[in-house]
Design a protein around this motif. Sequence first.
Motif, PDB file in Angstrom:
ATOM      1  N   THR A   7     -49.547  64.111  38.695  1.00  0.00           N
ATOM      2  CA  THR A   7     -49.584  63.284  37.496  1.00  0.00           C
ATOM      3  C   THR A   7     -48.361  62.375  37.512  1.00  0.00           C
ATOM      4  O   THR A   7     -47.232  62.859  37.668  1.00  0.00           O
ATOM      5  CB  THR A   7     -49.552  64.140  36.214  1.00  0.00           C
ATOM      6  OG1 THR A   7     -50.723  64.949  36.158  1.00  0.00           O
ATOM      7  CG2 THR A   7     -49.495  63.274  34.971  1.00  0.00           C
ATOM      8  N   ILE A   8     -48.601  61.085  37.355  1.00  0.00           N
ATOM      9  CA  ILE A   8     -47.504  60.122  37.238  1.00  0.00           C
ATOM     10  C   ILE A   8     -47.374  59.764  35.763  1.00  0.00           C
ATOM     11  O   ILE A   8     -48.336  59.305  35.142  1.00  0.00           O
ATOM     12  CB  ILE A   8     -47.772  58.846  38.052  1.00  0.00           C
ATOM     13  CG1 ILE A   8     -47.913  59.164  39.532  1.00  0.00           C
ATOM     14  CG2 ILE A   8     -46.641  57.841  37.827  1.00  0.00           C
ATOM     15  CD1 ILE A   8     -48.292  57.965  40.378  1.00  0.00           C
ATOM     16  N   CYS A   9     -46.185  59.998  35.212  1.00  0.00           N
ATOM     17  CA  CYS A   9     -45.971  59.697  33.792  1.00  0.00           C
ATOM     18  C   CYS A   9     -44.622  59.016  33.613  1.00  0.00           C
ATOM     19  O   CYS A   9     -43.883  58.831  34.571  1.00  0.00           O
ATOM     20  CB  CYS A   9     -46.069  60.971  32.958  1.00  0.00           C
ATOM     21  SG  CYS A   9     -44.881  62.252  33.402  1.00  0.00           S
ATOM     22  N   CYS A  36     -41.948  61.333  37.387  1.00  0.00           N
ATOM     23  CA  CYS A  36     -41.625  60.036  36.800  1.00  0.00           C
ATOM     24  C   CYS A  36     -40.599  59.356  37.694  1.00  0.00           C
ATOM     25  O   CYS A  36     -39.622  60.000  38.098  1.00  0.00           O
ATOM     26  CB  CYS A  36     -41.037  60.226  35.396  1.00  0.00           C
ATOM     27  SG  CYS A  36     -40.476  58.697  34.616  1.00  0.00           S
ATOM     28  N   PRO A  37     -40.806  58.083  38.025  1.00  0.00           N
ATOM     29  CA  PRO A  37     -39.800  57.382  38.823  1.00  0.00           C
ATOM     30  C   PRO A  37     -38.423  57.443  38.157  1.00  0.00           C
ATOM     31  O   PRO A  37     -38.308  57.388  36.924  1.00  0.00           O
ATOM     32  CB  PRO A  37     -40.300  55.935  38.851  1.00  0.00           C
ATOM     33  CG  PRO A  37     -41.758  56.035  38.584  1.00  0.00           C
ATOM     34  CD  PRO A  37     -41.930  57.218  37.675  1.00  0.00           C
ATOM     35  N   PHE A  72     -40.147  62.652  41.774  1.00  0.00           N
ATOM     36  CA  PHE A  72     -40.956  61.512  42.194  1.00  0.00           C
ATOM     37  C   PHE A  72     -40.654  61.114  43.640  1.00  0.00           C
ATOM     38  O   PHE A  72     -41.566  60.825  44.425  1.00  0.00           O
ATOM     39  CB  PHE A  72     -40.728  60.315  41.264  1.00  0.00           C
ATOM     40  CG  PHE A  72     -41.485  59.085  41.673  1.00  0.00           C
ATOM     41  CD1 PHE A  72     -42.830  58.956  41.365  1.00  0.00           C
ATOM     42  CD2 PHE A  72     -40.867  58.069  42.383  1.00  0.00           C
ATOM     43  CE1 PHE A  72     -43.546  57.828  41.763  1.00  0.00           C
ATOM     44  CE2 PHE A  72     -41.572  56.938  42.775  1.00  0.00           C
ATOM     45  CZ  PHE A  72     -42.911  56.820  42.456  1.00  0.00           C
ATOM     46  N   LEU A  83     -55.133  62.561  41.765  1.00  0.00           N
ATOM     47  CA  LEU A  83     -54.098  61.918  40.956  1.00  0.00           C
ATOM     48  C   LEU A  83     -54.578  61.755  39.525  1.00  0.00           C
ATOM     49  O   LEU A  83     -55.724  61.348  39.296  1.00  0.00           O
ATOM     50  CB  LEU A  83     -53.778  60.538  41.549  1.00  0.00           C
ATOM     51  CG  LEU A  83     -52.804  59.649  40.793  1.00  0.00           C
ATOM     52  CD1 LEU A  83     -51.406  60.261  40.766  1.00  0.00           C
ATOM     53  CD2 LEU A  83     -52.767  58.262  41.434  1.00  0.00           C
ATOM     54  N   VAL A  85     -53.537  59.762  35.926  1.00  0.00           N
ATOM     55  CA  VAL A  85     -52.712  58.696  35.361  1.00  0.00           C
ATOM     56  C   VAL A  85     -52.991  58.608  33.857  1.00  0.00           C
ATOM     57  O   VAL A  85     -53.979  58.007  33.438  1.00  0.00           O
ATOM     58  CB  VAL A  85     -52.997  57.336  36.040  1.00  0.00           C
ATOM     59  CG1 VAL A  85     -52.055  56.267  35.498  1.00  0.00           C
ATOM     60  CG2 VAL A  85     -52.888  57.444  37.550  1.00  0.00           C
ATOM     61  N   LEU A  94     -44.494  51.304  34.266  1.00  0.00           N
ATOM     62  CA  LEU A  94     -44.674  51.962  35.559  1.00  0.00           C
ATOM     63  C   LEU A  94     -45.393  51.053  36.555  1.00  0.00           C
ATOM     64  O   LEU A  94     -45.169  51.137  37.756  1.00  0.00           O
ATOM     65  CB  LEU A  94     -45.456  53.267  35.394  1.00  0.00           C
ATOM     66  CG  LEU A  94     -44.721  54.399  34.678  1.00  0.00           C
ATOM     67  CD1 LEU A  94     -45.666  55.576  34.462  1.00  0.00           C
ATOM     68  CD2 LEU A  94     -43.480  54.824  35.430  1.00  0.00           C
ATOM     69  N   VAL A 100     -44.726  53.348  42.756  1.00  0.00           N
ATOM     70  CA  VAL A 100     -45.864  53.879  42.000  1.00  0.00           C
ATOM     71  C   VAL A 100     -47.145  53.240  42.508  1.00  0.00           C
ATOM     72  O   VAL A 100     -48.144  53.925  42.780  1.00  0.00           O
ATOM     73  CB  VAL A 100     -45.699  53.635  40.484  1.00  0.00           C
ATOM     74  CG1 VAL A 100     -46.991  53.926  39.733  1.00  0.00           C
ATOM     75  CG2 VAL A 100     -44.554  54.471  39.915  1.00  0.00           C
TER      76      VAL A 100
END
Length: 188
Positions: A7-9, A36-37, A72, A83, A85, A94, A100
């Motif tokens: 999960t990218i948050c 998270c970046p 990340f 994935l 999102v 993002l 990302v």
Amino acid sequence: MAKKLLTICGDFVEDYELMVPFQALQAMGYEVDAVCPDKKKGDVVATSIHDFEGQQTYSEKRGHNFTLNADFDSVKADDYAGLVVPGGRAPEYLRLNEKVLQLVRDFDAAGKPIAAICHGPQILAAAGVLAGHKVSAYPACSPEVKLAQGEYADIPMDGAITDGNLVTAPAWPAHPAWIRQFVDLLES
């Protein structure tokens, strides 16, 4: 061994759209890493709660703090089966992060399932993976879907749509359909 999902948050991700799938997928036996970046495992992202209360658009309130469980900088698509999102305000910034976008492209190029909800398709649009796909998103994001050469699917708020490896939905009321369709892709 459990399938791993990513999960990218980011800060001000929509609370339900991060926490509900994160917990539901774990309850189904998946291992879910949330990243998270520019943040590390143990750092938190602030969430926001969006609701439909009769105004012309959703309202926004401060949500919870969500603790990230992975870094990340160390993730790569090869290590994951799919994935997720989530939406909220996080996708608007993002999508400016090339790492990302490349990660999304890597998942897509491998044909791995990608689930995006609400404003999450903004990231998919910026990554250039929507062309030729029928995609849902929060209605205010429909111009971005179209500009990215996707076909915007105007479906009910509690609906979801699968096209190829993409599972998309307009907002958190769609969780049952969206998560089910994502799991169906993961298990196919």
